[in-house]
Design an enzyme around this catalytic site. Structure first.
Site, mmCIF file in Angstrom:
data_model
loop_
_atom_site.group_PDB
_atom_site.id
_atom_site.type_symbol
_atom_site.label_atom_id
_atom_site.label_comp_id
_atom_site.label_asym_id
_atom_site.label_seq_id
_atom_site.Cartn_x
_atom_site.Cartn_y
_atom_site.Cartn_z
ATOM 1 N N ASP A 107 0.843 -1.193 0.000
ATOM 2 C CA ASP A 107 0.000 0.000 0.000
ATOM 3 C C ASP A 107 0.878 1.243 0.000
ATOM 4 O O ASP A 107 1.868 1.323 0.749
ATOM 5 C CB ASP A 107 -0.916 0.010 1.226
ATOM 6 C CG ASP A 107 -2.145 0.869 1.004
ATOM 7 O OD1 ASP A 107 -2.586 1.003 -0.150
ATOM 8 O OD2 ASP A 107 -2.687 1.404 1.987
ATOM 9 N N HIS A 115 -3.516 14.326 0.714
ATOM 10 C CA HIS A 115 -3.693 13.490 1.903
ATOM 11 C C HIS A 115 -2.459 13.578 2.798
ATOM 12 O O HIS A 115 -2.569 13.802 4.015
ATOM 13 C CB HIS A 115 -3.938 12.047 1.463
ATOM 14 C CG HIS A 115 -3.979 11.062 2.591
ATOM 15 N ND1 HIS A 115 -4.948 11.078 3.567
ATOM 16 C CD2 HIS A 115 -3.151 10.014 2.899
ATOM 17 C CE1 HIS A 115 -4.741 10.089 4.422
ATOM 18 N NE2 HIS A 115 -3.654 9.435 4.035
ATOM 19 N N ASP A 161 -8.971 0.384 2.450
ATOM 20 C CA ASP A 161 -7.997 -0.124 3.418
ATOM 21 C C ASP A 161 -8.428 0.336 4.809
ATOM 22 O O ASP A 161 -7.956 1.354 5.320
ATOM 23 C CB ASP A 161 -6.598 0.392 3.065
ATOM 24 C CG ASP A 161 -5.512 -0.343 3.817
ATOM 25 O OD1 ASP A 161 -5.688 -1.540 4.101
ATOM 26 O OD2 ASP A 161 -4.473 0.268 4.115
ATOM 27 N N GLU A 197 -9.240 4.107 -1.872
ATOM 28 C CA GLU A 197 -8.056 3.862 -2.690
ATOM 29 C C GLU A 197 -8.422 3.206 -4.023
ATOM 30 O O GLU A 197 -9.522 2.689 -4.202
ATOM 31 C CB GLU A 197 -7.072 2.948 -1.947
ATOM 32 C CG GLU A 197 -6.652 3.465 -0.584
ATOM 33 C CD GLU A 197 -5.463 2.717 -0.025
ATOM 34 O OE1 GLU A 197 -4.679 2.149 -0.828
ATOM 35 O OE2 GLU A 197 -5.298 2.712 1.210
ATOM 36 N N GLN A 214 -2.983 2.529 15.262
ATOM 37 C CA GLN A 214 -1.916 2.979 14.368
ATOM 38 C C GLN A 214 -1.027 4.021 15.037
ATOM 39 O O GLN A 214 0.203 3.980 14.930
ATOM 40 C CB GLN A 214 -2.522 3.560 13.088
ATOM 41 C CG GLN A 214 -1.513 3.996 12.053
ATOM 42 C CD GLN A 214 -2.174 4.553 10.785
ATOM 43 O OE1 GLN A 214 -3.397 4.595 10.683
ATOM 44 N NE2 GLN A 214 -1.363 4.964 9.839
ATOM 45 N N GLU A 250 -10.049 4.103 4.140
ATOM 46 C CA GLU A 250 -9.108 4.734 3.222
ATOM 47 C C GLU A 250 -9.592 4.437 1.807
ATOM 48 O O GLU A 250 -9.626 3.275 1.379
ATOM 49 C CB GLU A 250 -7.679 4.238 3.449
ATOM 50 C CG GLU A 250 -7.104 4.756 4.754
ATOM 51 C CD GLU A 250 -5.590 4.737 4.809
ATOM 52 O OE1 GLU A 250 -4.970 4.050 3.981
ATOM 53 O OE2 GLU A 250 -5.042 5.423 5.692
ATOM 54 N N LYS A 280 -3.837 -1.941 10.272
ATOM 55 C CA LYS A 280 -4.337 -2.068 8.908
ATOM 56 C C LYS A 280 -4.403 -3.511 8.414
ATOM 57 O O LYS A 280 -4.987 -3.769 7.363
ATOM 58 C CB LYS A 280 -3.465 -1.240 7.949
ATOM 59 C CG LYS A 280 -3.597 0.264 8.159
ATOM 60 C CD LYS A 280 -2.610 0.997 7.285
ATOM 61 C CE LYS A 280 -2.796 2.504 7.393
ATOM 62 N NZ LYS A 280 -3.986 2.971 6.661
ATOM 63 N N THR A 309 -8.836 -5.567 4.339
ATOM 64 C CA THR A 309 -8.791 -4.676 3.190
ATOM 65 C C THR A 309 -9.831 -5.177 2.205
ATOM 66 O O THR A 309 -9.780 -6.339 1.793
ATOM 67 C CB THR A 309 -7.400 -4.680 2.521
ATOM 68 O OG1 THR A 309 -6.415 -4.234 3.463
ATOM 69 C CG2 THR A 309 -7.372 -3.769 1.304
ATOM 70 N N GLU A 341 -9.093 12.910 7.873
ATOM 71 C CA GLU A 341 -8.994 14.235 7.254
ATOM 72 C C GLU A 341 -10.311 14.993 7.351
ATOM 73 O O GLU A 341 -10.336 16.177 7.716
ATOM 74 C CB GLU A 341 -8.618 14.106 5.783
ATOM 75 C CG GLU A 341 -7.190 13.688 5.508
ATOM 76 C CD GLU A 341 -6.967 13.489 4.015
ATOM 77 O OE1 GLU A 341 -6.666 14.480 3.332
ATOM 78 O OE2 GLU A 341 -7.116 12.347 3.537
ATOM 79 N N ARG A 376 -7.181 3.985 13.695
ATOM 80 C CA ARG A 376 -6.258 5.113 13.853
ATOM 81 C C ARG A 376 -5.617 5.174 15.237
ATOM 82 O O ARG A 376 -4.459 5.607 15.358
ATOM 83 C CB ARG A 376 -6.995 6.424 13.564
ATOM 84 C CG ARG A 376 -7.565 6.548 12.163
ATOM 85 C CD ARG A 376 -6.481 6.473 11.107
ATOM 86 N NE ARG A 376 -7.031 6.760 9.770
ATOM 87 C CZ ARG A 376 -6.358 6.605 8.649
ATOM 88 N NH1 ARG A 376 -5.114 6.175 8.678
ATOM 89 N NH2 ARG A 376 -6.923 6.874 7.485
#
Length: 404
Positions: A113, A120, A221, A188, A228, A186, A241, A245, A351, A225
Protein backbone atom coordinates in the site's frame (compact mmCIF):
# COMPACT_ATOMS: atom_id res chain seq x y z
CA UNK A 1 -25.87 -0.81 -1.92
CA UNK A 2 -26.87 0.41 -5.36
CA UNK A 3 -25.39 3.75 -6.41
CA UNK A 4 -25.80 6.00 -9.49
CA UNK A 5 -22.23 5.03 -10.44
CA UNK A 6 -23.36 1.38 -10.59
CA UNK A 7 -25.96 1.91 -13.32
CA UNK A 8 -26.16 -0.93 -15.89
CA UNK A 9 -25.71 1.69 -18.63
CA UNK A 10 -22.14 2.24 -17.42
CA UNK A 11 -21.23 -1.42 -17.96
CA UNK A 12 -21.42 -1.60 -21.74
CA UNK A 13 -19.10 -2.96 -24.41
CA UNK A 14 -16.38 -0.41 -23.62
CA UNK A 15 -16.15 -1.59 -20.01
CA UNK A 16 -16.54 -5.38 -19.44
CA UNK A 17 -14.88 -5.85 -16.04
CA UNK A 18 -13.92 -9.34 -14.90
CA UNK A 19 -15.08 -11.09 -11.74
CA UNK A 20 -15.74 -14.47 -10.20
CA UNK A 21 -19.29 -15.68 -9.55
CA UNK A 22 -21.42 -18.63 -8.54
CA UNK A 23 -25.17 -19.26 -8.64
CA UNK A 24 -27.68 -20.86 -6.26
CA UNK A 25 -28.11 -23.90 -8.50
CA UNK A 26 -24.36 -24.57 -8.36
CA UNK A 27 -22.96 -22.76 -5.30
CA UNK A 28 -19.64 -24.59 -5.29
CA UNK A 29 -18.90 -23.83 -8.94
CA UNK A 30 -17.01 -20.55 -9.10
CA UNK A 31 -16.40 -19.30 -12.62
CA UNK A 32 -15.04 -16.31 -14.47
CA UNK A 33 -17.73 -13.75 -15.18
CA UNK A 34 -17.81 -10.52 -17.17
CA UNK A 35 -20.27 -7.83 -16.20
CA UNK A 36 -22.43 -6.55 -19.04
CA UNK A 37 -25.27 -4.19 -18.12
CA UNK A 38 -27.29 -5.84 -15.37
CA UNK A 39 -26.08 -9.31 -16.34
CA UNK A 40 -22.98 -11.43 -15.86
CA UNK A 41 -21.57 -13.43 -18.75
CA UNK A 42 -20.40 -16.95 -17.98
CA UNK A 43 -17.17 -16.42 -19.89
CA UNK A 44 -15.96 -20.00 -19.75
CA UNK A 45 -19.22 -21.48 -21.00
CA UNK A 46 -19.42 -18.94 -23.81
CA UNK A 47 -15.81 -19.52 -24.85
CA UNK A 48 -16.26 -23.29 -24.93
CA UNK A 49 -19.47 -23.13 -26.93
CA UNK A 50 -18.14 -20.57 -29.40
CA UNK A 51 -14.87 -22.36 -30.07
CA UNK A 52 -12.45 -19.94 -28.44
CA UNK A 53 -8.80 -20.91 -28.15
CA UNK A 54 -8.93 -19.35 -24.67
CA UNK A 55 -11.76 -21.51 -23.35
CA UNK A 56 -9.55 -23.38 -20.87
CA UNK A 57 -8.25 -20.15 -19.32
CA UNK A 58 -11.79 -18.82 -18.88
CA UNK A 59 -13.04 -22.09 -17.38
CA UNK A 60 -10.77 -21.86 -14.32
CA UNK A 61 -12.19 -20.94 -10.88
CA UNK A 62 -9.94 -17.87 -10.63
CA UNK A 63 -8.73 -15.04 -12.83
CA UNK A 64 -5.07 -15.80 -12.07
CA UNK A 65 -4.47 -18.16 -15.03
CA UNK A 66 -5.82 -15.56 -17.48
CA UNK A 67 -3.91 -12.76 -15.77
CA UNK A 68 -0.65 -14.72 -15.96
CA UNK A 69 -0.82 -14.98 -19.77
CA UNK A 70 0.15 -11.38 -20.45
CA UNK A 71 -1.06 -8.43 -22.44
CA UNK A 72 -1.38 -10.07 -25.87
CA UNK A 73 -3.79 -12.68 -24.50
CA UNK A 74 -5.68 -10.10 -22.41
CA UNK A 75 -6.33 -8.06 -25.55
CA UNK A 76 -7.33 -11.09 -27.61
CA UNK A 77 -9.81 -12.33 -25.00
CA UNK A 78 -11.30 -8.87 -24.57
CA UNK A 79 -11.77 -8.58 -28.35
CA UNK A 80 -13.58 -11.94 -28.40
CA UNK A 81 -15.87 -10.95 -25.53
CA UNK A 82 -16.77 -7.66 -27.20
CA UNK A 83 -17.53 -9.45 -30.47
CA UNK A 84 -19.72 -12.13 -28.88
CA UNK A 85 -21.71 -9.58 -26.88
CA UNK A 86 -22.06 -7.18 -29.82
CA UNK A 87 -23.45 -9.79 -32.23
CA UNK A 88 -25.60 -11.58 -29.66
CA UNK A 89 -23.84 -14.93 -29.84
CA UNK A 90 -23.07 -14.75 -26.11
CA UNK A 91 -26.71 -14.10 -25.13
CA UNK A 92 -27.43 -17.71 -24.06
CA UNK A 93 -24.61 -17.48 -21.49
CA UNK A 94 -25.77 -14.29 -19.76
CA UNK A 95 -27.19 -14.64 -16.25
CA UNK A 96 -29.05 -11.92 -14.32
CA UNK A 97 -26.64 -10.23 -11.96
CA UNK A 98 -29.28 -10.51 -9.24
CA UNK A 99 -28.90 -14.32 -9.35
CA UNK A 100 -25.11 -14.29 -8.98
CA UNK A 101 -23.01 -14.43 -5.82
CA UNK A 102 -19.77 -12.51 -6.32
CA UNK A 103 -16.44 -13.58 -4.86
CA UNK A 104 -12.87 -12.31 -4.49
CA UNK A 105 -11.95 -12.41 -8.18
CA UNK A 106 -8.29 -13.38 -7.90
CA UNK A 107 -5.86 -15.07 -5.53
CA UNK A 108 -3.87 -12.29 -3.88
CA UNK A 109 -0.12 -12.90 -3.84
CA UNK A 110 1.56 -9.90 -2.18
CA UNK A 111 -0.09 -6.68 -1.04
CA UNK A 112 1.65 -3.30 -0.89
CA UNK A 113 0.00 0.00 0.00
CA UNK A 114 1.29 3.43 -0.99
CA UNK A 115 0.80 7.01 0.21
CA UNK A 116 0.58 8.72 -3.18
CA UNK A 117 -1.75 11.69 -2.62
CA UNK A 118 0.01 14.96 -1.89
CA UNK A 119 -3.19 16.43 -0.47
CA UNK A 120 -3.69 13.49 1.90
CA UNK A 121 -0.06 13.44 3.00
CA UNK A 122 -0.04 17.22 3.51
CA UNK A 123 -3.24 17.18 5.55
CA UNK A 124 -1.95 14.43 7.84
CA UNK A 125 1.41 16.18 8.14
CA UNK A 126 -0.29 19.38 9.26
CA UNK A 127 -2.52 17.44 11.65
CA UNK A 128 0.27 15.47 13.31
CA UNK A 129 3.18 17.92 12.91
CA UNK A 130 1.59 21.36 13.31
CA UNK A 131 4.93 22.95 14.11
CA UNK A 132 6.94 21.12 11.46
CA UNK A 133 7.02 20.52 7.72
CA UNK A 134 3.81 19.03 6.38
CA UNK A 135 5.70 16.74 3.98
CA UNK A 136 8.83 14.87 5.05
CA UNK A 137 11.95 15.37 2.89
CA UNK A 138 11.63 12.10 0.95
CA UNK A 139 7.97 12.40 -0.02
CA UNK A 140 8.39 14.15 -3.40
CA UNK A 141 11.34 11.99 -4.38
CA UNK A 142 9.79 8.52 -4.08
CA UNK A 143 6.39 6.88 -3.60
CA UNK A 144 6.26 6.06 0.11
CA UNK A 145 4.65 2.71 0.91
CA UNK A 146 4.53 -0.28 3.24
CA UNK A 147 4.06 -4.01 2.82
CA UNK A 148 0.60 -5.18 3.90
CA UNK A 149 -1.04 -8.52 4.59
CA UNK A 150 -2.47 -10.33 1.57
CA UNK A 151 -4.38 -12.91 3.62
CA UNK A 152 -6.90 -10.35 4.85
CA UNK A 153 -7.83 -8.91 1.45
CA UNK A 154 -11.54 -9.70 1.02
CA UNK A 155 -14.36 -9.15 -1.44
CA UNK A 156 -16.89 -6.36 -1.13
CA UNK A 157 -19.68 -7.17 1.30
CA UNK A 158 -17.52 -9.02 3.81
CA UNK A 159 -18.38 -7.78 7.34
CA UNK A 160 -15.85 -5.41 8.91
CA UNK A 161 -15.36 -6.77 12.44
CA UNK A 162 -14.11 -3.98 14.68
CA UNK A 163 -10.50 -4.89 15.46
CA UNK A 164 -8.90 -5.01 18.89
CA UNK A 165 -5.43 -3.96 19.88
CA UNK A 166 -3.30 -1.72 22.01
CA UNK A 167 -4.13 1.96 22.00
CA UNK A 168 -2.94 4.91 24.07
CA UNK A 169 -4.45 8.38 23.87
CA UNK A 170 -2.14 11.34 24.65
CA UNK A 171 -4.07 11.92 27.87
CA UNK A 172 -3.59 8.33 29.08
CA UNK A 173 -0.61 7.29 31.21
CA UNK A 174 -0.40 3.72 29.91
CA UNK A 175 -1.71 1.71 26.98
CA UNK A 176 -4.93 -0.28 27.20
CA UNK A 177 -6.27 -3.17 25.15
CA UNK A 178 -9.66 -3.27 23.48
CA UNK A 179 -11.68 -2.49 20.37
CA UNK A 180 -10.51 0.45 18.31
CA UNK A 181 -12.31 3.69 19.10
CA UNK A 182 -11.20 5.31 15.83
CA UNK A 183 -12.15 3.00 12.99
CA UNK A 184 -11.61 4.72 9.65
CA UNK A 185 -11.69 4.13 5.92
CA UNK A 186 -9.11 4.73 3.22
CA UNK A 187 -10.51 5.39 -0.24
CA UNK A 188 -8.06 3.86 -2.69
CA UNK A 189 -7.51 2.43 -6.13
CA UNK A 190 -5.93 -1.01 -6.30
CA UNK A 191 -3.69 -2.14 -9.15
CA UNK A 192 -3.79 -5.87 -9.93
CA UNK A 193 -0.65 -7.43 -11.40
CA UNK A 194 -1.12 -10.00 -14.13
CA UNK A 195 2.20 -10.89 -15.75
CA UNK A 196 4.90 -11.49 -13.15
CA UNK A 197 8.67 -11.40 -13.39
CA UNK A 198 11.55 -13.09 -11.61
CA UNK A 199 14.07 -11.35 -9.37
CA UNK A 200 16.83 -10.13 -11.65
CA UNK A 201 18.32 -7.10 -9.95
CA UNK A 202 16.37 -4.57 -12.00
CA UNK A 203 12.91 -3.03 -11.83
CA UNK A 204 9.90 -2.62 -14.09
CA UNK A 205 10.42 0.40 -16.36
CA UNK A 206 7.71 3.04 -16.49
CA UNK A 207 6.97 2.15 -20.11
CA UNK A 208 6.30 -1.49 -19.17
CA UNK A 209 3.48 -0.72 -16.73
CA UNK A 210 0.77 -1.90 -19.14
CA UNK A 211 2.66 -5.16 -19.78
CA UNK A 212 2.32 -6.16 -16.13
CA UNK A 213 -0.85 -4.56 -14.71
CA UNK A 214 -4.00 -6.43 -15.68
CA UNK A 215 -6.51 -3.94 -14.29
CA UNK A 216 -7.73 -1.84 -11.39
CA UNK A 217 -10.24 -2.22 -8.59
CA UNK A 218 -11.66 0.07 -5.93
CA UNK A 219 -10.11 -0.65 -2.55
CA UNK A 220 -10.93 0.31 1.04
CA UNK A 221 -8.00 -0.12 3.42
CA UNK A 222 -9.87 -0.07 6.75
CA UNK A 223 -7.71 1.53 9.44
CA UNK A 224 -7.72 1.67 13.24
CA UNK A 225 -6.26 5.11 13.85
CA UNK A 226 -5.73 4.83 17.61
CA UNK A 227 -3.92 1.50 17.25
CA UNK A 228 -1.92 2.98 14.37
CA UNK A 229 -0.87 6.03 16.36
CA UNK A 230 0.49 3.97 19.25
CA UNK A 231 2.16 1.11 17.36
CA UNK A 232 3.64 3.27 14.59
CA UNK A 233 6.50 4.66 16.68
CA UNK A 234 8.81 4.52 14.78
CA UNK A 235 7.82 1.89 12.19
CA UNK A 236 4.91 1.97 9.77
CA UNK A 237 1.42 0.44 9.81
CA UNK A 238 1.02 -3.05 11.24
CA UNK A 239 -2.02 -4.32 13.19
CA UNK A 240 -3.90 -1.09 12.56
CA UNK A 241 -4.34 -2.07 8.91
CA UNK A 242 -3.73 -5.80 8.62
CA UNK A 243 -7.17 -6.87 9.89
CA UNK A 244 -9.10 -6.20 6.64
CA UNK A 245 -8.79 -4.68 3.19
CA UNK A 246 -11.90 -4.75 0.98
CA UNK A 247 -11.84 -4.75 -2.82
CA UNK A 248 -14.53 -4.58 -5.46
CA UNK A 249 -15.62 -7.92 -6.95
CA UNK A 250 -14.90 -6.47 -10.41
CA UNK A 251 -11.51 -5.78 -12.00
CA UNK A 252 -11.66 -3.16 -14.72
CA UNK A 253 -9.18 -4.02 -17.50
CA UNK A 254 -6.48 -1.40 -17.92
CA UNK A 255 -7.29 -1.29 -21.64
CA UNK A 256 -10.83 -0.08 -20.84
CA UNK A 257 -9.36 3.06 -19.26
CA UNK A 258 -7.42 4.35 -22.28
CA UNK A 259 -9.76 7.35 -22.61
CA UNK A 260 -9.29 8.19 -18.92
CA UNK A 261 -5.51 8.64 -19.09
CA UNK A 262 -4.35 12.12 -18.09
CA UNK A 263 -1.08 13.78 -17.17
CA UNK A 264 -0.36 13.79 -13.42
CA UNK A 265 -0.14 17.10 -11.53
CA UNK A 266 2.89 19.29 -12.17
CA UNK A 267 5.84 18.34 -10.00
CA UNK A 268 8.21 20.80 -8.37
CA UNK A 269 11.06 18.37 -7.71
CA UNK A 270 13.30 16.73 -10.30
CA UNK A 271 12.83 12.95 -10.29
CA UNK A 272 15.49 10.30 -10.61
CA UNK A 273 15.48 8.65 -14.05
CA UNK A 274 13.60 5.47 -13.08
CA UNK A 275 10.65 7.61 -11.88
CA UNK A 276 10.83 10.41 -14.47
CA UNK A 277 7.66 10.09 -16.57
CA UNK A 278 8.33 13.28 -18.52
CA UNK A 279 10.64 11.40 -20.88
CA UNK A 280 9.52 11.03 -24.53
CA UNK A 281 7.48 7.94 -25.30
CA UNK A 282 6.05 7.49 -21.79
CA UNK A 283 2.25 7.48 -21.97
CA UNK A 284 0.40 9.61 -19.41
CA UNK A 285 0.27 7.77 -16.11
CA UNK A 286 -2.57 9.63 -14.39
CA UNK A 287 -6.17 8.41 -14.43
CA UNK A 288 -9.28 10.60 -14.45
CA UNK A 289 -11.43 8.61 -12.02
CA UNK A 290 -14.25 10.33 -10.12
CA UNK A 291 -14.78 8.55 -6.79
CA UNK A 292 -17.74 8.92 -4.44
CA UNK A 293 -17.68 7.94 -0.76
CA UNK A 294 -21.01 7.16 0.90
CA UNK A 295 -21.56 6.60 4.61
CA UNK A 296 -24.95 5.00 5.33
CA UNK A 297 -26.08 6.17 1.90
CA UNK A 298 -25.02 9.80 2.40
CA UNK A 299 -22.31 11.27 0.16
CA UNK A 300 -19.50 12.51 2.40
CA UNK A 301 -16.69 13.01 -0.14
CA UNK A 302 -15.87 12.96 -3.85
CA UNK A 303 -12.10 12.62 -4.18
CA UNK A 304 -10.60 12.91 -7.69
CA UNK A 305 -7.98 10.32 -8.57
CA UNK A 306 -6.54 12.68 -11.20
CA UNK A 307 -5.06 14.72 -8.33
CA UNK A 308 -2.72 11.89 -7.25
CA UNK A 309 0.92 12.97 -7.26
CA UNK A 310 2.40 9.52 -7.92
CA UNK A 311 1.04 7.32 -10.72
CA UNK A 312 0.44 3.58 -10.83
CA UNK A 313 3.42 3.19 -13.17
CA UNK A 314 5.73 5.05 -10.77
CA UNK A 315 4.52 2.98 -7.82
CA UNK A 316 5.26 -0.23 -9.74
CA UNK A 317 8.68 1.05 -10.84
CA UNK A 318 9.63 1.97 -7.28
CA UNK A 319 8.23 -1.25 -5.82
CA UNK A 320 10.53 -3.32 -8.04
CA UNK A 321 13.59 -1.09 -8.52
CA UNK A 322 15.54 -3.05 -5.89
CA UNK A 323 15.10 -6.21 -7.95
CA UNK A 324 12.00 -7.49 -6.14
CA UNK A 325 9.98 -10.05 -8.05
CA UNK A 326 6.40 -9.66 -9.23
CA UNK A 327 3.84 -12.45 -8.98
CA UNK A 328 0.52 -12.91 -10.71
CA UNK A 329 -2.06 -11.65 -8.24
CA UNK A 330 0.16 -9.04 -6.60
CA UNK A 331 -1.99 -6.13 -5.46
CA UNK A 332 -0.84 -2.63 -4.67
CA UNK A 333 -2.99 0.23 -3.43
CA UNK A 334 -2.61 3.91 -4.16
CA UNK A 335 -3.10 5.04 -0.59
CA UNK A 336 -5.91 7.40 0.36
CA UNK A 337 -7.20 9.45 -2.57
CA UNK A 338 -7.80 13.08 -1.56
CA UNK A 339 -8.23 16.30 -3.49
CA UNK A 340 -7.47 19.95 -2.72
CA UNK A 341 -10.76 20.65 -0.92
CA UNK A 342 -10.38 18.93 2.45
CA UNK A 343 -14.06 19.24 3.41
CA UNK A 344 -15.45 17.63 0.26
CA UNK A 345 -12.61 15.68 -1.36
CA UNK A 346 -10.89 13.83 1.48
CA UNK A 347 -10.85 10.05 1.26
CA UNK A 348 -10.78 9.26 4.98
CA UNK A 349 -12.50 10.43 8.16
CA UNK A 350 -9.18 11.35 9.73
CA UNK A 351 -8.99 14.24 7.25
CA UNK A 352 -12.70 15.01 6.92
CA UNK A 353 -13.13 15.40 10.70
CA UNK A 354 -9.65 16.77 11.30
CA UNK A 355 -8.74 14.00 13.71
CA UNK A 356 -12.23 13.90 15.22
CA UNK A 357 -12.45 17.63 16.04
CA UNK A 358 -14.95 18.47 13.26
CA UNK A 359 -17.65 15.76 12.99
CA UNK A 360 -19.27 14.93 9.67
CA UNK A 361 -22.98 15.80 9.85
CA UNK A 362 -25.32 13.17 8.37
CA UNK A 363 -29.09 13.08 8.18
CA UNK A 364 -29.05 10.41 10.91
CA UNK A 365 -26.48 11.99 13.19
CA UNK A 366 -22.83 13.05 13.42
CA UNK A 367 -19.72 10.96 12.92
CA UNK A 368 -16.09 11.44 13.83
CA UNK A 369 -15.10 7.82 13.19
CA UNK A 370 -17.14 4.75 12.26
CA UNK A 371 -19.72 3.27 14.61
CA UNK A 372 -20.97 -0.31 14.70
CA UNK A 373 -23.62 -0.78 12.03
CA UNK A 374 -22.22 1.90 9.72
CA UNK A 375 -21.93 0.96 6.05
CA UNK A 376 -19.40 2.55 3.69
CA UNK A 377 -19.61 2.31 -0.10
CA UNK A 378 -16.96 3.49 -2.56
CA UNK A 379 -18.04 3.88 -6.19
CA UNK A 380 -16.45 5.56 -9.20
CA UNK A 381 -16.71 6.30 -12.89
CA UNK A 382 -14.22 7.21 -15.59
CA UNK A 383 -14.51 8.86 -19.01
CA UNK A 384 -14.91 6.35 -21.82
CA UNK A 385 -14.65 6.60 -25.61
CA UNK A 386 -16.67 9.30 -27.41
CA UNK A 387 -17.94 11.00 -24.28
CA UNK A 388 -19.27 7.87 -22.60
CA UNK A 389 -18.81 6.91 -18.96
CA UNK A 390 -17.54 3.66 -17.50
CA UNK A 391 -18.25 2.52 -13.95
CA UNK A 392 -15.84 0.76 -11.66
CA UNK A 393 -17.46 -1.88 -9.49
CA UNK A 394 -18.40 -0.53 -6.07
CA UNK A 395 -16.92 -1.84 -2.81
CA UNK A 396 -18.99 -1.94 0.37
CA UNK A 397 -18.42 -2.94 3.99
CA UNK A 398 -20.56 -2.81 7.11
CA UNK A 399 -19.01 -2.50 10.58
CA UNK A 400 -19.91 -5.20 13.10
CA UNK A 401 -19.02 -5.18 16.81
CA UNK A 402 -15.78 -6.52 18.19
CA UNK A 403 -16.15 -10.12 19.46
CA UNK A 404 -15.38 -9.00 23.00
Amino acid sequence: MSTPDDSPALFGLDNLPYGLFSTADSPGHRRVGVRYGDSVLDAGAAAAALGSAHAELLARPSLNPLMAEGRAVWRAVRAELRGWLADGSADPYLRPLSEASLHLPFEVADYVDFYASEHHATNLGRLFRPDGAALLPNWKHLPVGYHGRSGTVVASGTPVVRPQGQRKAPSESAPTFGPTRRLDIETELGFVVGAGRERDGSGVALGDFSEHVFGVTLLNDWSARDIQGWEGQPLGPHLAKSFLTSVSPWITPLEALDAARVAPPARDEALLPYLDDSAPGIEPGGLDLRITVRLNGHVIAEPPFSAMYWTGAQMLAHMTVNGASLRTGDLYGSGTVSGPDRLTQSGCLQELTWGGAEPVVLADGKRTFLEDGDEVTLSAWAPGPSGTRLALGAVTGRVTPSPS
